[in-house]
Design a protein around this motif. Sequence first.
Motif, PDB file in Angstrom:
ATOM      1  N   THR A  44      -0.560 -10.207  -9.188  1.00 56.68           N
ATOM      2  CA  THR A  44      -1.928 -10.461  -9.649  1.00 56.68           C
ATOM      3  C   THR A  44      -1.938 -10.810 -11.136  1.00 56.68           C
ATOM      4  O   THR A  44      -1.189 -10.220 -11.907  1.00 56.68           O
ATOM      5  CB  THR A  44      -2.819  -9.219  -9.426  1.00 56.68           C
ATOM      6  OG1 THR A  44      -2.832  -8.900  -8.036  1.00 56.68           O
ATOM      7  CG2 THR A  44      -4.245  -9.465  -9.888  1.00 56.68           C
ATOM      8  N   SER A 217      -8.832  -9.955  -2.327  1.00 58.64           N
ATOM      9  CA  SER A 217      -7.868  -9.854  -1.223  1.00 58.64           C
ATOM     10  C   SER A 217      -6.676  -8.988  -1.621  1.00 58.64           C
ATOM     11  O   SER A 217      -6.192  -8.175  -0.822  1.00 58.64           O
ATOM     12  CB  SER A 217      -7.386 -11.255  -0.830  1.00 58.64           C
ATOM     13  OG  SER A 217      -6.418 -11.184   0.201  1.00 58.64           O
ATOM     14  N   LYS A 218      -6.211  -9.146  -2.858  1.00 60.98           N
ATOM     15  CA  LYS A 218      -5.088  -8.338  -3.349  1.00 60.98           C
ATOM     16  C   LYS A 218      -5.490  -6.872  -3.459  1.00 60.98           C
ATOM     17  O   LYS A 218      -4.699  -5.977  -3.143  1.00 60.98           O
ATOM     18  CB  LYS A 218      -4.615  -8.849  -4.709  1.00 60.98           C
ATOM     19  CG  LYS A 218      -3.895 -10.177  -4.681  1.00 60.98           C
ATOM     20  CD  LYS A 218      -2.599 -10.110  -3.888  1.00 60.98           C
ATOM     21  CE  LYS A 218      -1.568  -9.244  -4.549  1.00 60.98           C
ATOM     22  NZ  LYS A 218      -0.249  -9.282  -3.854  1.00 60.98           N
ATOM     23  N   LYS A 220      -7.640  -5.332  -1.619  1.00 67.84           N
ATOM     24  CA  LYS A 220      -7.635  -4.803  -0.254  1.00 67.84           C
ATOM     25  C   LYS A 220      -6.211  -4.490   0.189  1.00 67.84           C
ATOM     26  O   LYS A 220      -5.951  -3.487   0.865  1.00 67.84           O
ATOM     27  CB  LYS A 220      -8.276  -5.810   0.694  1.00 67.84           C
ATOM     28  CG  LYS A 220      -8.468  -5.279   2.107  1.00 67.84           C
ATOM     29  CD  LYS A 220      -9.222  -6.262   2.979  1.00 67.84           C
ATOM     30  CE  LYS A 220      -9.424  -5.684   4.381  1.00 67.84           C
ATOM     31  NZ  LYS A 220     -10.179  -6.630   5.254  1.00 67.84           N
ATOM     32  N   GLU A 221      -5.291  -5.358  -0.203  1.00 62.67           N
ATOM     33  CA  GLU A 221      -3.875  -5.150   0.113  1.00 62.67           C
ATOM     34  C   GLU A 221      -3.357  -3.878  -0.550  1.00 62.67           C
ATOM     35  O   GLU A 221      -2.633  -3.093   0.071  1.00 62.67           O
ATOM     36  CB  GLU A 221      -3.066  -6.359  -0.374  1.00 62.67           C
ATOM     37  CG  GLU A 221      -1.586  -6.294  -0.077  1.00 62.67           C
ATOM     38  CD  GLU A 221      -0.837  -7.499  -0.630  1.00 62.67           C
ATOM     39  OE1 GLU A 221       0.273  -7.309  -1.183  1.00 62.67           O
ATOM     40  OE2 GLU A 221      -1.366  -8.631  -0.517  1.00 62.67           O
ATOM     41  N   TYR A 222      -3.737  -3.639  -1.807  1.00 62.74           N
ATOM     42  CA  TYR A 222      -3.329  -2.421  -2.523  1.00 62.74           C
ATOM     43  C   TYR A 222      -3.903  -1.182  -1.825  1.00 62.74           C
ATOM     44  O   TYR A 222      -3.243  -0.146  -1.737  1.00 62.74           O
ATOM     45  CB  TYR A 222      -3.818  -2.454  -3.973  1.00 62.74           C
ATOM     46  CG  TYR A 222      -3.286  -3.597  -4.812  1.00 62.74           C
ATOM     47  CD1 TYR A 222      -1.996  -4.090  -4.632  1.00 62.74           C
ATOM     48  CD2 TYR A 222      -4.087  -4.181  -5.797  1.00 62.74           C
ATOM     49  CE1 TYR A 222      -1.522  -5.149  -5.415  1.00 62.74           C
ATOM     50  CE2 TYR A 222      -3.617  -5.221  -6.574  1.00 62.74           C
ATOM     51  CZ  TYR A 222      -2.348  -5.705  -6.377  1.00 62.74           C
ATOM     52  OH  TYR A 222      -1.884  -6.739  -7.146  1.00 62.74           O
ATOM     53  N   GLU A 224      -4.581  -0.811   1.330  1.00 59.75           N
ATOM     54  CA  GLU A 224      -3.831  -0.570   2.562  1.00 59.75           C
ATOM     55  C   GLU A 224      -2.502   0.101   2.259  1.00 59.75           C
ATOM     56  O   GLU A 224      -2.076   1.013   2.979  1.00 59.75           O
ATOM     57  CB  GLU A 224      -3.610  -1.893   3.293  1.00 59.75           C
ATOM     58  CG  GLU A 224      -4.904  -2.492   3.859  1.00 59.75           C
ATOM     59  CD  GLU A 224      -4.713  -3.887   4.417  1.00 59.75           C
ATOM     60  OE1 GLU A 224      -3.609  -4.461   4.246  1.00 59.75           O
ATOM     61  OE2 GLU A 224      -5.674  -4.425   5.023  1.00 59.75           O
ATOM     62  N   ARG A 225      -1.848  -0.344   1.195  1.00 53.97           N
ATOM     63  CA  ARG A 225      -0.585   0.283   0.787  1.00 53.97           C
ATOM     64  C   ARG A 225      -0.816   1.733   0.366  1.00 53.97           C
ATOM     65  O   ARG A 225      -0.044   2.622   0.705  1.00 53.97           O
ATOM     66  CB  ARG A 225       0.036  -0.488  -0.382  1.00 53.97           C
ATOM     67  CG  ARG A 225       0.550  -1.876  -0.063  1.00 53.97           C
ATOM     68  CD  ARG A 225       1.158  -2.476  -1.305  1.00 53.97           C
ATOM     69  NE  ARG A 225       1.415  -3.896  -1.168  1.00 53.97           N
ATOM     70  CZ  ARG A 225       1.776  -4.686  -2.169  1.00 53.97           C
ATOM     71  NH1 ARG A 225       1.899  -4.173  -3.407  1.00 53.97           N
ATOM     72  NH2 ARG A 225       2.011  -5.969  -1.981  1.00 53.97           N
TER      73      ARG A 225
END
Length: 235
Positions: A44, A217-218, A220-222, A224-225
């Motif tokens: 990012t 979007s990133k 949201k990815e973080y 989930e992690r």
Amino acid sequence: MDHLVKVKESYEKGLLPQDIYDLITERFSLVSSGIDRIEKASGTKYPVSYVEPSAILTSSADVTFGYGILFARTLPVFFEEKFQIMIQISAPLVAFGLKGTIHAILAHEFLHYLELVRKASRMEILSDEVSANLFENVYADSTRLFEARAVFDDQTLLTHITKKFPTGFKDYKLEDKTEKLWISKNLPVTNIALDANTVKLSAESLAKVNWDPALLSKIKEYEERESKLRKRKIY
């Protein structure tokens, strides 16, 4: 933008001596490499940042934690009717900080940036609550950020963050140098009361912001992690 524009202005006004100005400009490469490292480790882009040509001091009514030094801050601002989040980096950090310390602080502020974008984009925050007690403020700071491991894919950087921010940032050598080589020499200082250091964002202003879809979007990815990391801790 020119990260050092305010430093240059301060030097031209005679507020910074030649040796300090040269030291900041020479060591700024540590900041640049830190930003590049964070962008690579997170996938990012780092937000707009600049060096503030002063030591940023905080005050508190609490006796034990009555005085503090802020080496960087995450500042949401409205400029020309556009919402932007900026990272303010104090000149003493650039002048006296070790590479690992500089990178850890830049990464920590990046986590603040992500958290602010996450909450603001979902209209979950209209004002950022800040305690007037430095000890309470340190605790709050550590409990409202993304888990660093969910964001950064750089083990050395994660180690720097863990060492520097176990329960709030502490670097006695950096603070000592700032006291002796900056504050005691009457170089520029900015005093901030923690109870006045609040972020006020109206719902109307936030509703007009066009958030970067790729950034959301990133985030949201973080998330989930982070969720997976928490599940591992539980089981």
